[in-house]
Design a protein around this motif. Structure first.
Motif, short mmCIF file in Angstrom:
data_model
loop_
_atom_site.label_atom_id
_atom_site.label_comp_id
_atom_site.label_asym_id
_atom_site.label_seq_id
_atom_site.Cartn_x
_atom_site.Cartn_y
_atom_site.Cartn_z
N TYR A 89 0.82 -1.21 0.00
CA TYR A 89 0.00 0.00 0.00
C TYR A 89 0.86 1.26 0.00
CZ TYR A 89 -3.70 -3.29 1.06
OH TYR A 89 -4.57 -4.35 1.01
N GLN A 107 3.80 1.56 -1.38
CA GLN A 107 4.34 1.72 -2.72
C GLN A 107 3.27 2.27 -3.67
OE1 GLN A 107 7.80 0.91 -3.82
NE2 GLN A 107 6.87 2.44 -5.18
N GLU A 108 2.03 1.80 -3.51
CA GLU A 108 0.94 2.30 -4.36
C GLU A 108 0.70 3.79 -4.14
OE1 GLU A 108 -2.71 0.13 -4.02
OE2 GLU A 108 -2.16 -1.19 -5.68
N ILE A 109 0.75 4.22 -2.89
CA ILE A 109 0.55 5.64 -2.58
C ILE A 109 1.66 6.48 -3.20
CG2 ILE A 109 0.48 7.35 -0.72
CD1 ILE A 109 -0.79 5.16 1.05
N ASP A 111 3.49 5.66 -5.83
CA ASP A 111 3.33 5.63 -7.29
C ASP A 111 2.23 6.59 -7.73
OD1 ASP A 111 5.31 3.74 -7.45
OD2 ASP A 111 3.94 2.02 -7.62
N LEU A 112 1.12 6.59 -7.00
CA LEU A 112 0.01 7.47 -7.36
C LEU A 112 0.42 8.94 -7.25
CD1 LEU A 112 -2.97 7.59 -8.15
CD2 LEU A 112 -3.55 7.61 -5.73
N ALA A 113 1.17 9.25 -6.19
CA ALA A 113 1.64 10.62 -6.03
C ALA A 113 2.59 11.01 -7.16
CB ALA A 113 2.33 10.79 -4.68
N ASN A 169 2.61 9.74 -10.22
CA ASN A 169 1.82 9.91 -11.44
C ASN A 169 1.11 11.27 -11.44
OD1 ASN A 169 2.56 7.39 -12.35
ND2 ASN A 169 0.75 6.37 -11.54
N GLY A 170 0.62 11.66 -10.27
CA GLY A 170 -0.04 12.96 -10.16
C GLY A 170 0.91 14.10 -10.46
N ARG A 171 2.13 13.99 -9.95
CA ARG A 171 3.12 15.04 -10.24
C ARG A 171 3.44 15.09 -11.72
NH1 ARG A 171 5.48 13.42 -5.20
NH2 ARG A 171 6.81 11.93 -6.31
N SER A 229 -0.64 5.54 -21.17
CA SER A 229 -0.39 6.97 -21.02
C SER A 229 -0.27 7.65 -22.39
CB SER A 229 0.90 7.18 -20.21
OG SER A 229 1.18 8.56 -20.07
#
Length: 299
Positions: free
Chosen positions: A68, A70-72, A74-76, A78-80, A277
């Motif tokens: 979890y 690592q997922e957080i 990665d998501l952050a 991707n957002g950046r 993407s």
């Protein structure tokens, strides 16, 4: 809400199993790394790591939480990346394929407007004649017809309704059809192989009718050739009502709708683009297309 720096410290130590090595990779003091992990454990209320000899070993809670964390991260990340792309200019090369029926009356002028809005853009625009296949996985495509089986995202963005049309000169020499069954007595102009299995018409009160089109003497593979053949008195044929409306606004009186109470088969309009993407220019282009659809396509 978790602190991303604490998560980054935890994930790094989980991978290296060494506080010293992780501190070196993140260019942080060892004491800072240790403090961040203790703060994360305090927030979770559970120990994530335990020391064994000279290594830090994950607890059961640590093993479970790693996924979890690592997922957080990665998501952050991707957002950046997405926000960074917003800062970028829409430039570079864009490859677009477009069905010829959409090209002249709508997409061509729209593409020029888009390029004027983004002067750093270079566009390669090609006519799409055959349906996109499974091998087509690159570029962007606007397709008219049946939904294609392709290796790309396929988004339905509109519908064109079709009717039978003829020229005034042709109707002066031939009795206008009163029912779809009468089309067998007329010269029929077909488009490619789309009508090889016949054409089904629909009437609000009389239901469906699928007449014989045995007298099909001319078949073409481009819509503009079909329009020209009908306008010049070659016979009757199906045309998109929207396309005829656009043509009549510039060249009035060239086409007459036959069987006005009978609806021919509709054609779907599809926007195809690769999975995964997309570049900033592709994203902006797709948004521009969705916002520029003629209202008649959406009814």
């Amino acid at each position: 809400m978790f602190d991303l720096k604490e998560l980054e410290a935890f994930v790094s130590v989980m991978k290296s199993q060494s506080l010293t090595e992780s501190a070196r990779m993140l260019d942080l003091p060892k004491s800072t790394m240790s403090r961040r992990i203790r703060q994360l454990e305090s927030e979770l209320g559970q120990a994530l790591l335990r020391r064994e000899s000279n290594k830090l070993i994950p607890t059961e809670a640590g093993k479970l939480f790693l996924h979890y964390a690592q997922e957080i991260l990665d998501l952050a990340g991707n957002g950046r990346s997405a926000l960074d792309e917003l800062k970028q200019d829409v430039s570079g090369k864009l490859v677009v394929n477009c069905h010829d029926a959409l090209l002249r009356p709508w997409f061509g002028p729209l593409m020029l407007e888009f390029m004027n809005t983004f002067p750093g853009l270079e566009v390669s625009l090609k006519t799409q004649i055959a349906p996109p296949g499974l091998e087509q996985k690159d570029g962007l495509c606007l397709w008219l017809g049946k939904e294609p089986e392709t290796g790309m995202n396929c988004e339905h963005i509109g519908t064109l309704h079709q009717s039978v049309y003829a020229s005034p000169a042709y109707l002066q020499q031939h009795e206008p059809p009163a029912h779809p069954s009468d089309l067998a007595c007329h010269r029929w102009i077909g488009l490619g192989s789309e009508e090889q299995d016949g054409v089904e018409f629909w009437h609000l009160n009389e239901g469906r009718s699928k007449p014989s089109l045995a007298n099909s003497r001319l078949k073409v593979d481009r819509l503009f050739m079909k329009v020209d053949a009908i306008v010049n008195g070659g016979g009757l044929g199906l045309l998109p009502d929207w396309s005829v409306s656009r043509r009549e606004s510039h060249h009035p009186g060239g086409l007459v709708k036959c069987l006005p109470e009978w609806q021919g088969p509709s054609q779907g309009i599809y926007l195809l683009y690769p999975h995964g993407s997309l570049t900033r220019r592709a994203q902006v282009f797709l948004t521009y297309i969705r916002q520029s659809l003629p209202q008649e396509w959406l009814g």
